[in-house]
Design an enzyme around this catalytic site. Structure first.
Site, PDB file in Angstrom:
ATOM      1  N   PHE A  69       0.798  -1.218   0.000  1.00 38.68           N
ATOM      2  CA  PHE A  69       0.000   0.000   0.000  1.00 38.68           C
ATOM      3  C   PHE A  69       0.834   1.273   0.000  1.00 38.68           C
ATOM      4  CE2 PHE A  69      -3.030  -3.066   2.069  1.00 38.68           C
ATOM      5  CZ  PHE A  69      -3.684  -3.340   0.877  1.00 38.68           C
ATOM      6  N   CYS A  70       2.116   1.170  -0.329  1.00 42.17           N
ATOM      7  CA  CYS A  70       2.946   2.365  -0.472  1.00 42.17           C
ATOM      8  C   CYS A  70       2.707   2.979  -1.844  1.00 42.17           C
ATOM      9  CB  CYS A  70       4.423   2.002  -0.338  1.00 42.17           C
ATOM     10  SG  CYS A  70       4.936   1.725   1.345  1.00 42.17           S
ATOM     11  N   HIS A  71       2.616   4.301  -1.849  1.00 40.18           N
ATOM     12  CA  HIS A  71       2.445   5.025  -3.104  1.00 40.18           C
ATOM     13  C   HIS A  71       3.791   5.118  -3.827  1.00 40.18           C
ATOM     14  CE1 HIS A  71      -0.991   6.410  -0.725  1.00 40.18           C
ATOM     15  NE2 HIS A  71      -1.590   6.655  -1.872  1.00 40.18           N
TER      16      HIS A  71
ATOM     17  N   MET B 127       8.413   4.858   4.948  1.00 39.37           N
ATOM     18  CA  MET B 127       8.635   3.482   4.496  1.00 39.37           C
ATOM     19  C   MET B 127       9.836   3.395   3.567  1.00 39.37           C
ATOM     20  SD  MET B 127       6.570   1.891   6.290  1.00 39.37           S
ATOM     21  CE  MET B 127       7.100   0.321   5.660  1.00 39.37           C
ATOM     22  N   GLU B 128      10.051   4.418   2.770  1.00 37.41           N
ATOM     23  CA  GLU B 128      11.212   4.432   1.882  1.00 37.41           C
ATOM     24  C   GLU B 128      12.505   4.487   2.693  1.00 37.41           C
ATOM     25  OE1 GLU B 128       7.730   5.292  -0.540  1.00 37.41           O
ATOM     26  OE2 GLU B 128       8.368   6.015   1.411  1.00 37.41           O
TER      27      GLU B 128
ATOM     28  N   ASP C  34      24.792 -10.061   3.716  1.00 36.55           N
ATOM     29  CA  ASP C  34      25.096 -10.917   2.575  1.00 36.55           C
ATOM     30  C   ASP C  34      26.579 -10.890   2.232  1.00 36.55           C
ATOM     31  OD1 ASP C  34      24.482 -12.584   0.236  1.00 36.55           O
ATOM     32  OD2 ASP C  34      24.888 -10.763  -0.924  1.00 36.55           O
TER      33      ASP C  34
END
Length: 172
Positions: free
Chosen positions: A90-92, A127-128, A142
């Site tokens: 639901f992130c734009h 969120m970004e 990693d």
């Protein structure tokens, strides 16, 4: 057992989930009526190493058999910021105006990643920033896992955000 609800003496309404409608169905928030304003967010994530691994990484100048650890993590975090809307339902999709990812030693055994993201849009970039910081941390894991699987990632957290309804944390 469910704890009893306490009465709030504050006049501020209790926060509600924004990605769930009145019937409990998930959905993307409609931001079309909001004005576009300057937004920024900074997130942080740490990567902790066993002592021997930290010593080895310091001695190698943060290079592994796979290459320059910090440079690769910055590139991966930057790519992740730009693709957050593809990862989180639901992130734009946002026009990203700026990304800064800083990675440095925090004490003897941990690398601290800080990711700051800026945009001018109708919704924020928390969120970004969180995605950039955590993907950078995953990339470090990693690149170093051949040395140990006892590397620990986290916690990841929002440090600050500016713009929108409320500001959080220290200015970034």
């Amino acid at each position: 057992m469910v704890a009893p609800r306490s009465r709030s003496t504050s006049r501020t309404p209790a926060p509600t989930l924004t990605h769930v409608d009145a019937e409990g169905r998930p959905g993307m928030v409609d931001v079309s009526a909001k004005p576009a304003t300057a937004r920024s967010a900074t997130a942080r994530c740490d990567v902790r190493f066993p002592a021997a691994v930290a010593t080895q990484l310091r001695a190698s100048g943060l290079r592994s058999a796979k290459g320059a650890i910090v440079d690769t993590a910055v590139i991966a975090g930057t790519m992740a910021v730009k693709r957050t809307h593809e990862l989180i339902p639901f992130c734009h999709p946002l026009p990203i105006d700026g990304i800064r990812i800083a990675i440095d030693w925090q004490g003897e055994r941990a690398l601290r990643i800080e990711c700051t993201v800026r945009t001018v849009h109708r919704t924020g970039v928390e969120m970004e920033a969180l995605t950039g910081a955590t993907v950078a941390a995953l990339t470090i894991y990693d690149m170093c896992k051949a040395l140990s699987h006892a590397i620990v990632i986290g916690p990841a957290r929002l440090v600050a955000k500016r713009g929108g309804r409320r500001d959080v944390g220290a200015a970034g």
